[in-house]
Structures are given as C-alpha cells and as structure tokens.
Design a protein around this motif. Structure first.
Motif, PDB file in Angstrom:
ATOM      1  N   GLU A  83      19.858   5.179   3.421  1.00 36.22           N
ATOM      2  CA  GLU A  83      20.541   4.150   2.629  1.00 36.22           C
ATOM      3  C   GLU A  83      19.573   3.030   2.270  1.00 36.22           C
ATOM      4  N   HIS A  84      18.527   3.397   1.540  1.00 37.70           N
ATOM      5  CA  HIS A  84      17.470   2.439   1.224  1.00 37.70           C
ATOM      6  C   HIS A  84      17.649   1.782  -0.142  1.00 37.70           C
ATOM      7  N   GLY A  85      18.713   2.113  -0.864  1.00 36.52           N
ATOM      8  CA  GLY A  85      18.928   1.552  -2.190  1.00 36.52           C
ATOM      9  C   GLY A  85      19.088   0.039  -2.168  1.00 36.52           C
ATOM     10  N   ILE A  86      18.494  -0.608  -3.189  1.00 35.13           N
ATOM     11  CA  ILE A  86      18.574  -2.069  -3.300  1.00 35.13           C
ATOM     12  C   ILE A  86      18.327  -2.453  -4.750  1.00 35.13           C
ATOM     13  N   ALA A  87      18.975  -3.503  -5.214  1.00 38.97           N
ATOM     14  CA  ALA A  87      18.793  -3.954  -6.595  1.00 38.97           C
ATOM     15  C   ALA A  87      17.353  -4.424  -6.803  1.00 38.97           C
ATOM     16  N   PRO A  88      16.722  -4.069  -7.940  1.00 40.79           N
ATOM     17  CA  PRO A  88      15.317  -4.427  -8.177  1.00 40.79           C
ATOM     18  C   PRO A  88      15.050  -5.927  -8.146  1.00 40.79           C
ATOM     19  N   ASN A  89      16.049  -6.733  -8.505  1.00 36.52           N
ATOM     20  CA  ASN A  89      15.842  -8.177  -8.486  1.00 36.52           C
ATOM     21  C   ASN A  89      16.005  -8.783  -7.091  1.00 36.52           C
ATOM     22  N   VAL A  90      16.333  -7.926  -6.106  1.00 32.56           N
ATOM     23  CA  VAL A  90      16.491  -8.389  -4.719  1.00 32.56           C
ATOM     24  C   VAL A  90      15.322  -7.933  -3.848  1.00 32.56           C
ATOM     25  N   GLY A  91      14.823  -6.724  -4.095  1.00 27.66           N
ATOM     26  CA  GLY A  91      13.726  -6.234  -3.278  1.00 27.66           C
ATOM     27  C   GLY A  91      13.359  -4.806  -3.608  1.00 27.66           C
ATOM     28  N   VAL A  92      12.702  -4.149  -2.642  1.00 31.24           N
ATOM     29  CA  VAL A  92      12.320  -2.747  -2.789  1.00 31.24           C
ATOM     30  C   VAL A  92      12.872  -1.957  -1.604  1.00 31.24           C
ATOM     31  N   GLY A  93      13.184  -0.693  -1.857  1.00 28.46           N
ATOM     32  CA  GLY A  93      13.698   0.178  -0.813  1.00 28.46           C
ATOM     33  C   GLY A  93      12.697   1.261  -0.471  1.00 28.46           C
ATOM     34  N   ILE A  94      12.532   1.509   0.808  1.00 29.56           N
ATOM     35  CA  ILE A  94      11.609   2.538   1.291  1.00 29.56           C
ATOM     36  C   ILE A  94      12.405   3.516   2.140  1.00 29.56           C
ATOM     37  N   ALA A  95      12.376   4.793   1.755  1.00 31.41           N
ATOM     38  CA  ALA A  95      13.097   5.832   2.487  1.00 31.41           C
ATOM     39  C   ALA A  95      12.262   6.287   3.671  1.00 31.41           C
ATOM     40  N   GLY A  96      12.698   5.958   4.875  1.00 29.76           N
ATOM     41  CA  GLY A  96      11.956   6.364   6.061  1.00 29.76           C
ATOM     42  C   GLY A  96      12.424   5.630   7.296  1.00 29.76           C
ATOM     43  N   GLY A  97      11.939   6.077   8.445  1.00 29.62           N
ATOM     44  CA  GLY A  97      12.223   5.408   9.698  1.00 29.62           C
ATOM     45  C   GLY A  97      11.347   4.194   9.895  1.00 29.62           C
ATOM     46  N   ALA A  98      11.634   3.426  10.935  1.00 31.19           N
ATOM     47  CA  ALA A  98      10.939   2.157  11.154  1.00 31.19           C
ATOM     48  C   ALA A  98       9.445   2.348  11.404  1.00 31.19           C
ATOM     49  N   VAL A  99       9.081   3.162  12.383  1.00 26.85           N
ATOM     50  CA  VAL A  99       7.670   3.283  12.752  1.00 26.85           C
ATOM     51  C   VAL A  99       6.843   3.858  11.610  1.00 26.85           C
ATOM     52  N   ALA A 100       7.310   4.954  11.006  1.00 26.91           N
ATOM     53  CA  ALA A 100       6.540   5.597   9.939  1.00 26.91           C
ATOM     54  C   ALA A 100       6.351   4.655   8.754  1.00 26.91           C
ATOM     55  N   SER A 101       7.406   3.960   8.364  1.00 23.61           N
ATOM     56  CA  SER A 101       7.323   3.083   7.191  1.00 23.61           C
ATOM     57  C   SER A 101       6.468   1.852   7.474  1.00 23.61           C
ATOM     58  N   LEU A 102       6.650   1.235   8.633  1.00 24.20           N
ATOM     59  CA  LEU A 102       5.843   0.067   8.971  1.00 24.20           C
ATOM     60  C   LEU A 102       4.369   0.439   9.111  1.00 24.20           C
ATOM     61  N   THR A 103       4.103   1.619   9.622  1.00 24.92           N
ATOM     62  CA  THR A 103       2.712   2.080   9.744  1.00 24.92           C
ATOM     63  C   THR A 103       2.073   2.260   8.374  1.00 24.92           C
ATOM     64  N   ARG A 104       2.811   2.811   7.425  1.00 28.35           N
ATOM     65  CA  ARG A 104       2.289   2.979   6.065  1.00 28.35           C
ATOM     66  C   ARG A 104       2.001   1.617   5.423  1.00 28.35           C
ATOM     67  N   ILE A 105       2.883   0.669   5.631  1.00 27.85           N
ATOM     68  CA  ILE A 105       2.636  -0.684   5.094  1.00 27.85           C
ATOM     69  C   ILE A 105       1.413  -1.296   5.757  1.00 27.85           C
ATOM     70  N   HIS A 106       1.294  -1.097   7.062  1.00 26.44           N
ATOM     71  CA  HIS A 106       0.146  -1.648   7.801  1.00 26.44           C
ATOM     72  C   HIS A 106      -1.167  -1.075   7.277  1.00 26.44           C
ATOM     73  N   GLU A 107      -1.181   0.203   6.990  1.00 23.30           N
ATOM     74  CA  GLU A 107      -2.387   0.830   6.437  1.00 23.30           C
ATOM     75  C   GLU A 107      -2.723   0.257   5.075  1.00 23.30           C
ATOM     76  N   MET A 108      -1.707   0.003   4.262  1.00 24.29           N
ATOM     77  CA  MET A 108      -1.932  -0.604   2.945  1.00 24.29           C
ATOM     78  C   MET A 108      -2.473  -2.025   3.078  1.00 24.29           C
ATOM     79  N   LEU A 109      -1.975  -2.758   4.071  1.00 25.04           N
ATOM     80  CA  LEU A 109      -2.454  -4.130   4.289  1.00 25.04           C
ATOM     81  C   LEU A 109      -3.937  -4.185   4.644  1.00 25.04           C
ATOM     82  N   HIS A 110      -4.438  -3.102   5.230  1.00 26.68           N
ATOM     83  CA  HIS A 110      -5.823  -3.096   5.717  1.00 26.68           C
ATOM     84  C   HIS A 110      -6.764  -2.270   4.841  1.00 26.68           C
ATOM     85  N   ARG A 111      -6.343  -1.989   3.619  1.00 24.33           N
ATOM     86  CA  ARG A 111      -7.240  -1.306   2.679  1.00 24.33           C
ATOM     87  C   ARG A 111      -8.234  -2.281   2.090  1.00 24.33           C
TER      88      ARG A 111
END
Length: 273
Positions: A245-273
């Motif tokens: 249930e990751h749907g969200i209005a574009p003017n409110v935010g972004v939705g990411i389909a995934g569990g907590a650890v996997a999704s946060l890890t992907r964001i963390h990797e992007m932060l450190h590129r």
C-alpha cells in the motif's frame, strides 16, 4: 516515476532536510520478526490457541477481555510484552538514527506501534509519540486514577498452548483491582492518554522549528489509517515505504514498494553515491 527515481527523490529530500519525522505502523516491525496481524489468518498463525476460541484480534484487543476472561487477555498481552522485550530492532532503525544525527533538528517519531522498538533502538523517549499507548506501561482496568506505571516489574509466564497467563496477574497499586496495558484498545473508554498527550505537545513544539522537513513513513496500512493521514498532513516531502500500500498523491510525496530494511538500505546506498 520509476522505482529508481523514487529512491533518488527520497535520498535528495533526506540529504537536504534539517529534520526528519519518522511515522511508523505495524509493518515497521516485520523485519524484526514481529507479527503484524494482517487479517484473521495472520493473527491466528501468531496465536493458534485463539483460533480454537474463535477470537479475532479485535476481540482480544478489547478492554472487555480483561473483565470476561482476564487470564486469556493477559496471556495475549503478556506474550506480546515478552516478545517485544526479546526482539532486536532491525537494521533500518540504525539507518534512520544515522541520517537524523546529521540533521540540525534530528528526528521525531510518530507511531501507532505499542512495542517500544524505537526506544530499544536508541531513539530518545522525549522524541517519540505513541499515539496508541505503550505496552511497557500499565494502568488500572477501571481507571480508578489517571496514573500509569512502568510494566518493568512484571514478568509474564504464558501457557502458549492455551494462551493463558500462568503466574499472578498484575494489580492496580491504588485500588487492588486488575491492571491492564496502557494501550488504546477497540471500544476503549478507560484508556489513560495523559502520556500520549505529553508526547504530542513535545512534537507540536518541535515541528515549527524545522524548515526543511522530510517525512519517512514505514509500514503504515490503510486498515487503521491514523499514521498515513498524519504523514500526509506534513507533506509535501513524504517518503511512503510499504510492500503493498505504497500509493501516495504526487503533490504529497513518493511511494516505494518494499519492506523497511530493503527500502531504507537502497536509499542509504543512494545517499552515499
């Protein structure tokens, strides 16, 4: 927006934020091995003894249970209390702490979870709102006073086959009647919300100080939408992480389909590129 683009957008918002509002529902604990009671079958898998009785989660999470079958009610909540105490918070908590430690105003948590996992993971209890209360505190079943007290002195022993408490049930120190968890239940008129109100006041004082707020929402479903609605009120930079249930209005935010650890890890990797 593609999945990679959503991850990139989330990382950009987090990198530029001076404060992070972390909002979390039951799905946050799944990666730590905690049940989320999704539907009756999910609940009965976690508590097979209650299938025999025909009790749903709504029936057990009800103050009437402490009147009609107190040993069964405390068997359910006692098992949860012991489980939460023994559970190690997953790595996603560490990543959130790490990101927020670099922000001027740090992080504040708003959660419907009663499990105390954010405190166990190292978040300050002064920066957490538990909108449904906390299993680590007790109150009188009759709310004879407005007092609540820590559950730290209570060590439940539960017969898992019957989901019943074996040892002595906790009592109110004021009137001697049964005690119950300081948790908001279904049809609950006696929940003492003083601690949650204090927490909400602290959050209300913190929010105006933040100029570039990012909201990271984890595992908050539509069935009980309190957390989702709270997140959306604090857009437009909401990062909604949810497997289904990751749907969200574009003017409110972004939705990411995934569990907590996997999704946060992907964001963390992007932060450190």
């Amino acid at each position: 927006m593609s999945d990679a683009a959503e991850i990139k957008q989330a990382a950009e918002w987090i990198a530029k934020a001076d404060g992070m509002l972390i909002t979390a529902g039951a799905g946050m604990g799944v990666d730590s091995g905690l049940p989320d009671f999704r539907g009756p079958e999910g609940f009965w898998r976690a508590y097979p003894a209650l299938r025999h009785h025909g009790y749903s989660f709504e029936a057990m999470a009800n103050p009437e249970g402490f009147v009609r079958h107190p040993r069964l009610a405390w068997g359910f909540y006692g098992h949860r209390l012991a489980l939460y105490r023994a559970t190690q918070p997953h790595d996603g908590f560490r990543l959130l702490l790490q990101w927020s430690s670099r922000m001027k105003h740090g992080a504040f948590v708003f959660t419907s979870n009663v499990d105390g996992q954010f405190q166990r993971a190292g978040f300050s209890h002064e920066r957490i709102v538990e909108c449904h209360g906390a299993i680590d505190f007790m109150q009188c079943v009759d709310a004879c006073t407005s007092d609540i007290w820590p559950a730290s002195g209570f060590v439940p022993i539960v017969d898992a086959n019957r989901c019943e408490l074996i040892n002595a049930m906790p009592l109110c120190p004021h009137c001697g009647r049964l005690a119950r968890p300081n948790i908001l239940m279904f049809g609950d008129w006696n929940w003492i919300d003083a601690q949650t109100e204090r927490q909400e006041r602290r959050l209300a004082n913190w929010l105006p100080k933040v100029e570039r707020l990012v909201v990271v929402e984890l595992g908050a479903g539509r069935a009980l939408p309190t957390v989702r609605r709270f997140s959306e009120r604090h857009g437009p930079r909401v990062v909604r992480i949810n497997p289904r249930e990751h749907g969200i209005a574009p003017n409110v935010g972004v939705g990411i389909a995934g569990g907590a650890v996997a999704s946060l890890t992907r964001i963390h990797e992007m932060l450190h590129r």
